[in-house]
Design a protein around this motif. Sequence first.
Motif, PDB file in Angstrom:
ATOM      1  N   LEU A   7      -0.011   3.287   5.515  1.00 14.78           N
ATOM      2  CA  LEU A   7      -0.912   2.139   5.390  1.00 14.78           C
ATOM      3  C   LEU A   7      -0.139   0.828   5.300  1.00 14.78           C
ATOM      4  O   LEU A   7      -0.660  -0.231   5.630  1.00 14.78           O
ATOM      5  CB  LEU A   7      -1.802   2.284   4.152  1.00 14.78           C
ATOM      6  N   ASN A   8       1.129   0.906   4.857  1.00 14.57           N
ATOM      7  CA  ASN A   8       1.955  -0.295   4.770  1.00 14.57           C
ATOM      8  C   ASN A   8       2.183  -0.938   6.127  1.00 14.57           C
ATOM      9  O   ASN A   8       2.465  -2.122   6.222  1.00 14.57           O
ATOM     10  CB  ASN A   8       3.301   0.038   4.136  1.00 14.57           C
ATOM     11  N   ARG A  37      -0.017  -1.066   8.388  1.00 15.20           N
ATOM     12  CA  ARG A  37      -1.281  -1.582   8.906  1.00 15.20           C
ATOM     13  C   ARG A  37      -1.756  -2.743   8.055  1.00 15.20           C
ATOM     14  O   ARG A  37      -1.685  -2.709   6.834  1.00 15.20           O
ATOM     15  CB  ARG A  37      -2.351  -0.488   8.848  1.00 15.20           C
ATOM     16  N   ARG A  88       0.846  -1.182   0.000  1.00 12.10           N
ATOM     17  CA  ARG A  88       0.000   0.000   0.000  1.00 12.10           C
ATOM     18  C   ARG A  88       0.883   1.234   0.000  1.00 12.10           C
ATOM     19  O   ARG A  88       2.093   1.138  -0.173  1.00 12.10           O
ATOM     20  CB  ARG A  88      -0.908  -0.001   1.237  1.00 12.10           C
ATOM     21  N   ILE A 118     -10.582  -6.612  13.347  1.00 11.67           N
ATOM     22  CA  ILE A 118      -9.980  -5.574  14.182  1.00 11.67           C
ATOM     23  C   ILE A 118     -10.025  -4.269  13.389  1.00 11.67           C
ATOM     24  O   ILE A 118      -9.498  -4.201  12.273  1.00 11.67           O
ATOM     25  CB  ILE A 118      -8.528  -5.942  14.546  1.00 11.67           C
ATOM     26  N   PRO A 119     -10.667  -3.242  13.933  1.00  8.75           N
ATOM     27  CA  PRO A 119     -10.815  -1.991  13.180  1.00  8.75           C
ATOM     28  C   PRO A 119      -9.458  -1.340  12.894  1.00  8.75           C
ATOM     29  O   PRO A 119      -8.487  -1.586  13.598  1.00  8.75           O
ATOM     30  CB  PRO A 119     -11.649  -1.111  14.107  1.00  8.75           C
ATOM     31  N   GLY A 120      -9.445  -0.524  11.851  1.00  9.40           N
ATOM     32  CA  GLY A 120      -8.236   0.243  11.543  1.00  9.40           C
ATOM     33  C   GLY A 120      -7.499  -0.254  10.320  1.00  9.40           C
ATOM     34  O   GLY A 120      -6.372   0.146  10.062  1.00  9.40           O
ATOM     35  N   THR A 121      -8.108  -1.139   9.556  1.00 10.82           N
ATOM     36  CA  THR A 121      -7.430  -1.649   8.366  1.00 10.82           C
ATOM     37  C   THR A 121      -7.520  -0.671   7.209  1.00 10.82           C
ATOM     38  O   THR A 121      -6.700  -0.703   6.303  1.00 10.82           O
ATOM     39  CB  THR A 121      -8.055  -2.980   7.903  1.00 10.82           C
ATOM     40  N   GLY A 122      -8.552   0.177   7.219  1.00  7.86           N
ATOM     41  CA  GLY A 122      -8.742   1.092   6.096  1.00  7.86           C
ATOM     42  C   GLY A 122      -9.326   0.406   4.880  1.00  7.86           C
ATOM     43  O   GLY A 122      -9.211   0.902   3.767  1.00  7.86           O
ATOM     44  N   VAL A 123      -9.930  -0.746   5.077  1.00 10.99           N
ATOM     45  CA  VAL A 123     -10.561  -1.484   3.997  1.00 10.99           C
ATOM     46  C   VAL A 123     -11.861  -2.075   4.548  1.00 10.99           C
ATOM     47  O   VAL A 123     -11.889  -2.533   5.682  1.00 10.99           O
ATOM     48  CB  VAL A 123      -9.676  -2.675   3.529  1.00 10.99           C
ATOM     49  N   THR A 124     -12.932  -2.068   3.739  1.00 10.58           N
ATOM     50  CA  THR A 124     -14.151  -2.757   4.153  1.00 10.58           C
ATOM     51  C   THR A 124     -13.817  -4.235   4.319  1.00 10.58           C
ATOM     52  O   THR A 124     -13.237  -4.838   3.418  1.00 10.58           O
ATOM     53  CB  THR A 124     -15.259  -2.601   3.092  1.00 10.58           C
ATOM     54  N   GLU A 182     -15.420   1.104   8.461  1.00  9.84           N
ATOM     55  CA  GLU A 182     -14.040   1.347   8.027  1.00  9.84           C
ATOM     56  C   GLU A 182     -14.047   2.454   6.978  1.00  9.84           C
ATOM     57  O   GLU A 182     -14.867   2.450   6.062  1.00  9.84           O
ATOM     58  CB  GLU A 182     -13.442   0.095   7.386  1.00  9.84           C
ATOM     59  N   ASN A 183     -13.113   3.390   7.100  1.00 11.19           N
ATOM     60  CA  ASN A 183     -12.902   4.363   6.033  1.00 11.19           C
ATOM     61  C   ASN A 183     -12.115   3.686   4.932  1.00 11.19           C
ATOM     62  O   ASN A 183     -11.091   3.073   5.199  1.00 11.19           O
ATOM     63  CB  ASN A 183     -12.065   5.531   6.555  1.00 11.19           C
TER      64      ASN A 183
END
Lengths: 767, 199
Positions: free
Chosen positions: A405-406, A408, A401, A448-454, B30-31
């Motif tokens: 983001l890399n 995460r 990424r 786990i939240p915080g991936t930045g992807v649905t 998620e954003n």
Amino acid sequence: MKIKYSALLLLLFALQAQLSFGQKCDLSIRGKIIHLENNEPIIGAYVWIAESNTGAASDENGNFFIKDLCPGMYNLTIQYLGHKEIKETIDLTTGPLNKTFRMEEESMELSGVEIHGHREAVQTTTSVSSLYGEALLETRGENLGESLKRIAGVTTFSTGNSISKPVIHGMHSNRIMILNNGIRLEGQQWGAEHAPEIDPFIADEITVIKGAETVRFGPEAMGGVILVTPAALPTKKESLTNIHLLGATNGQMGNISATHSSGSDKIKGLGYRVQGSAKRAGNIKSPDYYQGNTGLSEYSASAAVGYSSAKLGVEGYYSFFNTTLGILKDSHTGNLDDLENIIANGRPFSDPGFTYDITNPKQVVTHHLAKLKSHYHLSDRWKLNFQYGFQFNNRQEYDKRRGDLNERPSLDLELYTNTIDLFADHTHINEFSGTWGINLIQQANSNIPGTGVTPLIPNYDMMNAGIYMMEKYSKGSLELEVGLRFDIRSISTARYVQSVLEEADLNYQNFSAFLGGLYQLSPRVTFSSNLGSAWRAPNVNELFSQGLHHGAAAVEFGDPDLDSEKSFKWVNEIAYDGEKTHWELTAYTNQIQDYIYLNPTGETYVSLRGTFNVYEYLQADAFFYGFDLSGSYEFTDKISGYAKGSIIRAKNTEADNYFPFIPSDRMDWGMSFEFGKKQQTNKLTLSNMLVARQNREPDYDLAPAPPGYSLINLGYQRQFPIGNDKLNIGLQVQNLLNSSYKEYMNRFRYFTDDIGRNIMLKINYQF
Amino acid sequence: MYTVKRLPFYALALATFAFASCESEDPVMENEEEVITDVTLSFTELNATGDPIGTKISFKASDPQGIELGTAPTIEPVNLIKGKTYRMEITVANAIANEDITSEILAEGDAHQFYFLGTAFVGSPPLTIAYDDASGQLIGLRTKVTVAASPGFNNATMRVILRHDLNKSYPGANNPNFQNYEQAGGESDLDINFPLVIN
């Protein structure tokens, strides 16, 4: 159905043959002597027939054999120190006898009787193959999937060289089950690139059951079951340490493992074991180039403590597994164009040379498993068993990424699983034995939240409850087994997609059953047949997948309306066990209703990133059938040869086309030469692996199936006894000629050649 | 011995407790931080000495929902005037997470590069292009585009590709019209076909 009838006819003919020769004195008694309480074989029990004045002692597997008996009635006596004598009248008027005898331990008052371990054996009438001892030693350093390739009918579905999933008779992932020391392994097994989270070094024996064993082990075991079983815990102070040191030239792999077990002087029946291993490897080399970012780093540990007395057995077990796997850089494609370019190129565009560094894309997986197991002998006949397992699995997948983001993961899943088994075994002096039980599985999966992807799959809770019973009847040369099971499963899911909360509650229930039989046609020939039904609820990814798959340049969609898969697997095996010749032929059919598969829709999505294929989960009826053959022959006491092979055919019977990723026909054959002094065995094995091209291809594939290939492998094994200690040295050369090839079952065949020559040195010291 | 005998029952009680206490977390929105939703090509006319003159004109390609949901992107045709030279600047944004990706590309200039392909740059091309990044690196966030005085044809396609993780020193990779860009390795982050209209 035709095949079924002809097999029955064959069976009847065999019976006839036995009856018509009944008047001659060529009858035999073939038996097995096992401990009543734990089914462990009894070695050296004495069997005596008063009428004929003949006797025998049971061998290391508890088997004995008395031949040249005339038809008639006989009085049989079986004796073994510390056990109640068995006296039985047996009937040899109609034919030879094959029977299992269970010896009951006498009360502990008798001094000097040793308490033995409480390890369970798999007692099934279906086809079973195991890796242990020398064969297992040869596999050390390989992952579970690679190790099991040595068993006929087992192949791998792999993603490069570090990720390989075992395939039994064409089934993998959620269609087979892996048991880590008796607990069903619950990771994110749905993913094609998700390797089983298990360290093969914990195993003393790895067993593959090729039949449908849903009744015994729970839903999803429609293709088969793999049991990874550690050695029995010691019950007295007898220290054993086992150290493995391994190195390989390809990937410059280093692997170390140590196991230590012992017991207590003070508390009779108390034993423990600790074990740990670590593995590090760098970029894999294909014959012409290095594969970028294909290193791995793995460490794991386990500990077990157990107590056993005549009536009670308790065992606690914990295992930890952690792996970081690099994913071939070139397999991470931006869009369909990228994918087509690399497929047309036939190899990666980059050749980064060797490094141990692992960068994105990569997977970091951690798995904890804790279990508590206990049994209690309610009476001579009844044993109550309880087993609780807890598992925690964390899977993080890092993509290539931009910027921060890399750091995460783009997929970060936590899966908790609780399993409870409560079952009662009963054995009787007469012909019946069986197991009744209940089984509960509860699972919680969270992103786990915080991936930045649905998230690719939603958060979910799953609960499965099953109740089952199995009974076995053994008389004469025949053993029959029947089992029934009923399961209910509920799944509730929740996920935000485009800021809309999507929730679903799904319920499934199913009934499964099996019927199996084993018949000793002659002292050397055994025939077994097992018909089992199995089911599998659709997995959460099949129901709700929605996302981009970088390796396939595809957007995948699940279908929440999928039904459960239901299957009927019929496995037949005939085995011949001669003095110099051994062979085994397994033939099976597997009829699956509503088989779930990922189908290319033929549509594409266009985005600013480029074009992507669209795949959807569909179901259709499927029919699998095939054969496995393995055999060996001793030419002299120094030279022996072996061959094993498997053939699988799988078809979508609704659309009349083929499924992707079904193993092609293959065989492995070789010759071994043994030389040197008696105490120091040297064994040299030269073998050849032949794999045919998969000509039964699906209607759509990104690339055609690669051509067939042939590999030459060389192995050398030497054993040195050093006092009471044992040193084993092994040298193996895989792909001796450094041939370039691609395996159809390796998903990276689109991007790269398979692994080139690999020389491995394996040192094992036991003291 | 009595307590040992009851061990399985204690274990069962413990397990029941574990069962009850283990539930999945509530889902969190998620954003979409990785998705590119807007790519804008901005053109500023340059005079003979290379200084910008006139007002900036912009053409945008947008895909507000990202990849997963299947509405095709909207791409505005690029309108340029014959014989003129322009400074082209590319801005890349993620409207879902309200994020400017241009600065990230610039910060990772050694791992990113734009290539410009399509009929607009082929044969006796309507357009010629040269890298003109302020940092001096070959990225393509800023380029100099010259429109032919009398182009052989009109209604060409201008294909804009952003490569990520490529080998920038691969032979030929310094050419903005490098046809075999895939041989330098890496993957495409963007691949957009802008229609080109020359007035």
